[in-house]
Design an enzyme around this catalytic site. Sequence first.
Site, PDB file in Angstrom:
ATOM      1  N   LYS A   1       0.831  -1.204   0.000  1.00  0.00           N
ATOM      2  CA  LYS A   1       0.000   0.000   0.000  1.00  0.00           C
ATOM      3  C   LYS A   1       0.863   1.251   0.000  1.00  0.00           C
ATOM      4  CE  LYS A   1      -1.845  -1.583   3.702  1.00  0.00           C
ATOM      5  NZ  LYS A   1      -2.651  -1.847   4.922  1.00  0.00           N
TER       6      LYS A   1
ATOM      7  N   GLY B   1      -7.916   3.409  10.704  1.00  0.00           N
ATOM      8  CA  GLY B   1      -8.626   2.186  10.352  1.00  0.00           C
ATOM      9  C   GLY B   1      -8.703   1.895   8.867  1.00  0.00           C
ATOM     10  N   THR B   2      -8.028   2.684   8.034  1.00  0.00           N
ATOM     11  CA  THR B   2      -8.114   2.444   6.590  1.00  0.00           C
ATOM     12  C   THR B   2      -7.488   1.107   6.204  1.00  0.00           C
ATOM     13  OG1 THR B   2      -6.133   3.816   6.340  1.00  0.00           O
ATOM     14  CG2 THR B   2      -8.257   4.855   5.874  1.00  0.00           C
ATOM     15  N   GLY B   3      -6.396   0.722   6.872  1.00  0.00           N
ATOM     16  CA  GLY B   3      -5.772  -0.554   6.557  1.00  0.00           C
ATOM     17  C   GLY B   3      -6.673  -1.730   6.893  1.00  0.00           C
ATOM     18  N   CYS B   4      -7.319  -1.667   8.051  1.00  0.00           N
ATOM     19  CA  CYS B   4      -8.265  -2.721   8.444  1.00  0.00           C
ATOM     20  C   CYS B   4      -9.419  -2.800   7.452  1.00  0.00           C
ATOM     21  CB  CYS B   4      -8.820  -2.434   9.834  1.00  0.00           C
ATOM     22  SG  CYS B   4      -7.588  -2.286  11.136  1.00  0.00           S
TER      23      CYS B   4
ATOM     24  N   THR C   1      -8.415   8.942   8.650  1.00  0.00           N
ATOM     25  CA  THR C   1      -7.771   7.778   8.039  1.00  0.00           C
ATOM     26  C   THR C   1      -7.510   6.660   9.038  1.00  0.00           C
ATOM     27  OG1 THR C   1      -5.600   8.785   8.400  1.00  0.00           O
ATOM     28  CG2 THR C   1      -6.666   9.192   6.272  1.00  0.00           C
TER      29      THR C   1
END
Length: 263
Positions: free
Chosen positions: A173, A206-209, A204
């Site tokens: 990412k 929690g965007t990865g989760c 932003t």
Amino acid sequence: MKTVLTIAGSDSGGGAGIQADIKTMTANGVYAMSAVAALTAQNTTGVYGILEVPTEFLEQQLDCIFTDIVPDAVKIGMLFSAEMMETVAAKLKEYKARHVVLDPVMVSTSGSRLMRQEAEAVLQQKLFPLAEVITPNIPEAEVLTGRSIGGRKEMEQAAMMLQERWRCGVLLKGGHRIGDADDFLYQEQGGIWIRGGRIDNPNTHGTGCTLSSAIACNLAKGYALCQAVKKAKEYLSGALEAQLDLGKGAGPMNHAWIFEEKI
């Protein structure tokens, strides 16, 4: 209805972790299940406490899930210790889990460590080989490869290195880069850039989760990995573009400005 299991930590603030996973899965039309590996005291400003559940209790949660409502896909998020990782790996092997999406959560957006340093080797050796795809961000990929990543070429090299070492797909990412939010997906058959413009949104956390959970949802629905990633990125980008706080759950949106570039 397709079923997806998240194995991760609970976020008391609701923006990341198990809470973000369940909201994403519900918004993407699958049945969400969870095995809680840790409790955290956190909000958007930081992580203030971590309490692991006993490994025996995590095993019990996984046994209950896999012997009743078998998951069509599994998303793995925060696992704090090597013992937790070994437990999860053993159960995934035992039940022959399908479509495993692993988000190697090492450090939170606010800078708090979410994985013991000694667990990093176990993460790679035990869990990476079970994953269909891993989804590191640039700082995580730098830790995993021991290389500095400053641009597109370095991202490509890091993704290739991880794929060749562990034989799983790698979605590197690019959100930590300045100027764009391009992601690079590399599989055995080659690599593809999935490009997108940077969106000015402070929410932003929690965007990865959210992204990894959306990928798991799409794999559960039968999409190939490349298409599953593109649809997940569209979902996340749509939520950010709408200026919604991801912690409150956003519905799926499609945006044509996301496009792919093969290498």
